[in-house]
Design a protein around this motif. Structure first.
Motif, PDB file in Angstrom:
ATOM      1  N   LEU A 214       0.803  -1.288   0.078  1.00 56.51           N
ATOM      2  CA  LEU A 214       0.167   0.122   0.070  1.00 56.51           C
ATOM      3  C   LEU A 214       1.074   1.253   0.059  1.00 56.51           C
ATOM      4  O   LEU A 214       0.328   2.509  -0.015  1.00 56.51           O
ATOM      5  CB  LEU A 214      -0.967   0.093   1.210  1.00 56.51           C
ATOM      6  CG  LEU A 214      -2.048  -1.094   1.272  1.00 56.51           C
ATOM      7  CD1 LEU A 214      -2.719  -0.686   2.604  1.00 56.51           C
ATOM      8  CD2 LEU A 214      -3.145  -1.005   0.023  1.00 56.51           C
ATOM      9  N   ALA A 215       2.211   1.134   0.250  1.00 60.41           N
ATOM     10  CA  ALA A 215       2.945   2.403   0.258  1.00 60.41           C
ATOM     11  C   ALA A 215       3.016   3.286  -0.872  1.00 60.41           C
ATOM     12  O   ALA A 215       2.695   4.422  -0.669  1.00 60.41           O
ATOM     13  CB  ALA A 215       4.589   1.765   0.580  1.00 60.41           C
ATOM     14  N   ALA A 216       2.973   2.798  -2.075  1.00 53.05           N
ATOM     15  CA  ALA A 216       3.126   3.521  -3.251  1.00 53.05           C
ATOM     16  C   ALA A 216       1.639   4.103  -3.436  1.00 53.05           C
ATOM     17  O   ALA A 216       1.628   5.400  -3.533  1.00 53.05           O
ATOM     18  CB  ALA A 216       3.442   2.808  -4.511  1.00 53.05           C
ATOM     19  N   PRO A 217       0.538   3.459  -3.574  1.00 52.09           N
ATOM     20  CA  PRO A 217      -0.633   4.137  -3.761  1.00 52.09           C
ATOM     21  C   PRO A 217      -1.195   5.122  -2.644  1.00 52.09           C
ATOM     22  O   PRO A 217      -1.794   6.182  -2.664  1.00 52.09           O
ATOM     23  CB  PRO A 217      -1.787   2.947  -3.531  1.00 52.09           C
ATOM     24  CG  PRO A 217      -1.035   1.708  -3.132  1.00 52.09           C
ATOM     25  CD  PRO A 217       0.602   2.068  -3.312  1.00 52.09           C
ATOM     26  N   LEU A 218      -0.762   4.945  -1.190  1.00 49.70           N
ATOM     27  CA  LEU A 218      -1.021   5.693  -0.323  1.00 49.70           C
ATOM     28  C   LEU A 218      -0.283   7.140  -0.371  1.00 49.70           C
ATOM     29  O   LEU A 218      -0.772   8.224   0.018  1.00 49.70           O
ATOM     30  CB  LEU A 218      -0.933   5.018   1.106  1.00 49.70           C
ATOM     31  CG  LEU A 218      -1.689   4.100   1.533  1.00 49.70           C
ATOM     32  CD1 LEU A 218      -1.284   3.448   2.974  1.00 49.70           C
ATOM     33  CD2 LEU A 218      -3.127   4.688   1.789  1.00 49.70           C
ATOM     34  N   THR A 219       0.989   6.839  -0.819  1.00 52.31           N
ATOM     35  CA  THR A 219       1.957   8.151  -0.911  1.00 52.31           C
ATOM     36  C   THR A 219       1.397   8.880  -2.166  1.00 52.31           C
ATOM     37  O   THR A 219       1.396  10.209  -1.964  1.00 52.31           O
ATOM     38  CB  THR A 219       3.184   7.479  -1.242  1.00 52.31           C
ATOM     39  OG1 THR A 219       3.819   6.912  -0.199  1.00 52.31           O
ATOM     40  CG2 THR A 219       4.094   8.821  -1.653  1.00 52.31           C
ATOM     41  N   ARG A 220       0.797   8.231  -3.141  1.00 57.92           N
ATOM     42  CA  ARG A 220       0.149   9.210  -4.286  1.00 57.92           C
ATOM     43  C   ARG A 220      -1.130   9.687  -3.765  1.00 57.92           C
ATOM     44  O   ARG A 220      -1.259  10.974  -4.275  1.00 57.92           O
ATOM     45  CB  ARG A 220      -0.118   8.025  -5.546  1.00 57.92           C
ATOM     46  CG  ARG A 220       1.198   7.917  -6.168  1.00 57.92           C
ATOM     47  CD  ARG A 220       0.750   7.280  -7.569  1.00 57.92           C
ATOM     48  NE  ARG A 220       0.023   6.090  -7.596  1.00 57.92           N
ATOM     49  CZ  ARG A 220       0.391   4.903  -7.436  1.00 57.92           C
ATOM     50  NH1 ARG A 220       1.820   4.466  -7.531  1.00 57.92           N
ATOM     51  NH2 ARG A 220      -0.411   3.942  -7.379  1.00 57.92           N
TER      52      ARG A 220
END
Length: 588
Positions: free
Chosen positions: A67-73
């Motif tokens: 989830l790190a990438a979608p949450l960061t975006r």
């Protein structure tokens, strides 16, 4: 170089680890049910299982990695995205998945991560876990001295409760007022007509919120009531957060491409109202809709219920015609709520809660009873809440005539007396455990409430025995009902019970006793037509034997006759309906 992230990240990891340690026990009980009996029976086994902590931490780290990438975006999209990430973390923590916060912290320690993941994902997850610990979950966190003090004060039966209900009630009410606050704060760009329409819609939503909150108080069992209140508050809060963010903007754009204004509002009102009407009419006709139809009706209604989402979208992302459409939808939902939508939900939830008292596990039943005694009676001395007793009495009366809806054991006929027996046992606990500890200035209120509740249980028992054609037992029980109603100052109830005694004496062939009972009926004042009809029916039974004419007695007439008697708030609303039915059965 020391940075804020290098200091905060380990602190979040420690906090998330501690919350996860507390969360593990609940996780074991929910998912590893084989260990549940051992944990309950032997407290020495209530360990925090380091192996399971490591497993949940690894699982949380894997979820955080995905989830790190979608949450960061999403967080970098702006303030609304950050609020959405934090709200999602808080909801997951409250839902009992706070171990995901440990995983996020571990991920941030081992892999370079955007600070947003630490600040706005892991911290709300841990906060949600703490909130659940304080307001939803109830593990035994007391020390030995606290347990001794509680045992000395409340005895071995009454159990402690968390002060969660005021918190979640206020949260739900504030969430219901959020659309109105958004209209006041952000509605300056609207035209006067749209602003007035949207304000009216938000007021209707607030009215529905208050109404729903008051209806939830009719649920007698605390955990069931608390789950409903917390779920409603979180759903409303989540809806507001989503509506204010990019998802809400996309939804508003999609809505603006369809019909809006009066036509759109009428369409939304029809889509919300027709499924409810279909389910309601089918239920009143005694039929059942196919499962696919019920699922489809529910899915159609969910986004339209209360008009909450529509009003929130119109407030945060105004478009031409949104305000009028939201007003029409909110008005239709308010009308259906006034017409009875959701009115039966407290009873059904109460019934599901009541079945827990009849579970095979006596420890669970004692735990439920102890919490009910504390929450419903001892914690509210000015207005003791005996709705659970009334729900049990009604359940017995319904099951006595064959309606065992929702009961896996299908207890009907004389077996329905188990509900009345349970109600009597709970009232015995009120007398033995609560009354000695009740404030003296409110003791008369408790005695009056308990006396009315016992009268309702006695009435329910008499109805069950009459349905079972146990004429002699039913006659004695109706005599008990008449005595209790006389002591409570309920002459109309007493007259009905004595009319039933006369009719049952005729059924038993005891004509002389029936004549004496009828003489007593004749001396009682009967100014109300429906009460005179009861006396005439008893006279017809005495004169004509078992073959009786159809009784001119309706539930509405009985309810009107009983309305003016004292203790209206303390009496059950179901007795008139079941009494009219039982009189019709006996006369048939």
């Amino acid at each position: 170089m020391v940075t804020a992230a290098s200091v905060v990240t380990p602190a979040v990891a420690v906090m998330a680890s501690v919350v996860t340690l507390v969360n593990v026990q609940e996780f074991k009980r929910r998912w590893l049910s084989a260990q549940l009996a051992q944990e309950i029976a032997r407290p020495v086994h209530r360990t925090y299982s380091p192996g399971l902590v490591a497993l949940l931490g690894a699982l949380g780290a894997g979820v955080a990695f995905l989830l790190a990438a979608p949450l960061t975006r999403l967080g970098q999209a702006g303030t609304a995205g950050i609020v959405l990430v934090a709200a999602l973390g808080l909801v997951l923590g409250v839902a009992g998945l706070s171990f995901l916060g440990l995983g996020a912290a571990v991920h941030a320690l081992w892999w370079p991560a955007d600070p947003l993941i630490v600040y706005w994902w892991a911290i709300p997850l841990a906060a949600g876990g703490i909130l659940r610990l304080l307001h939803l979950a109830e593990p035994d966190r007391r020390g030995a001295w606290s347990m001794v003090v509680a045992l000395n004060r409340y005895g071995p039966v009454i159990r402690g409760t968390a002060p969660a209900e005021p918190f979640w009630r206020v949260a739900g009410l504030l969430a219901g007022l959020a659309p109105l606050a958004a209209v006041v704060a952000a509605g300056q760009g609207l035209s006067p007509a749209d602003r007035a329409a949207l304000a009216a819609a938000a007021v209707l939503v607030a009215v529905q919120t208050t109404w729903t909150d008051l209806r939830s108080l009719a649920i007698p069992e605390r955990l069931a009531r608390l789950s409903r209140q917390a779920g409603t508050a979180l759903l409303r809060g989540g809806t507001v957060v989503v509506a204010a963010g990019p998802v809400g903007a996309a939804g508003a754009d999609l809505w603006s491409r369809g019909p809006t204004g009066v036509a759109g509002g009428l369409l939304l009102a029809a889509l919300a109202t027709l499924p409810w009407l279909l389910v309601e009419l089918t239920s009143r006709l005694g039929r059942t809709l196919p499962v696919p139809v019920r699922v489809a009706a529910t899915l159609v209604r969910i986004p339209l219920t209360g008009g909450f989402a529509a009003v929130a979208l119109a407030a945060f992302h105004p478009r031409p015609g949104f305000a009028v459409a939201a007003l029409l939808l909110a008005a239709a939902e308010t009308a259906t709520l006034a017409a009875g939508r959701g009115r039966g939900a407290p009873f059904h939830i109460s019934y599901r809660s009541a079945t827990g008292f009849l579970a095979d596990n006596p420890d669970r039943a004692q735990n439920l009873a102890g919490k009910w005694l504390r929450d419903a009676i001892l914690n509210r001395p000015a207005r003791p809440d005996l709705n659970l007793i009334r729900a049990l009495a009604k359940r017995a009366a319904l099951a006595g005539r064959g309606d065992s809806t929702g009961d896996p054991a299908h207890r009907t006929g004389r077996d329905a007396l188990c509900w009345d027996d349970l109600a009597d046992r709970l009232l015995d606990l009120v007398d033995s455990e609560v009354r000695p500890r009740y404030p003296g200035k409110h003791l008369a209120r408790l005695d009056l409430a308990a006396a009315n509740a016992r009268a309702d249980v006695s009435w329910s028992r008499a109805i069950v025995l009459t349905h079972a054609a146990a004429w002699d037992e039913a006659r004695r029980q109706w005599g008990d009902c008449a005595t209790r109603r006389m002591l409570l100052g309920h002459p109309a109830h007493e007259l009905f019970a004595r009319a039933m005694i006369t009719i049952l004496l005729v059924r038993l062939g005891r004509t002389a006793d029936a004549a004496r009972s009828f003489d007593r009926l004749g001396r009682a004042p009967t100014p109300v037509p429906v009460l005179r009809a009861c006396v005439e029916l008893a006279g017809a039974a005495l004169a004509g034997g078992p073959a009786l004419p159809a009784p001119p007695v309706t539930a509405r007439a009985l309810r009107s006759a009983w309305w003016g008697e004292p203790g209206g708030r303390l009496r059950s609303y179901w007795t008139a309906d079941e009494s009219a039915l039982i009189l019709r059965d006996v006369a048939g």
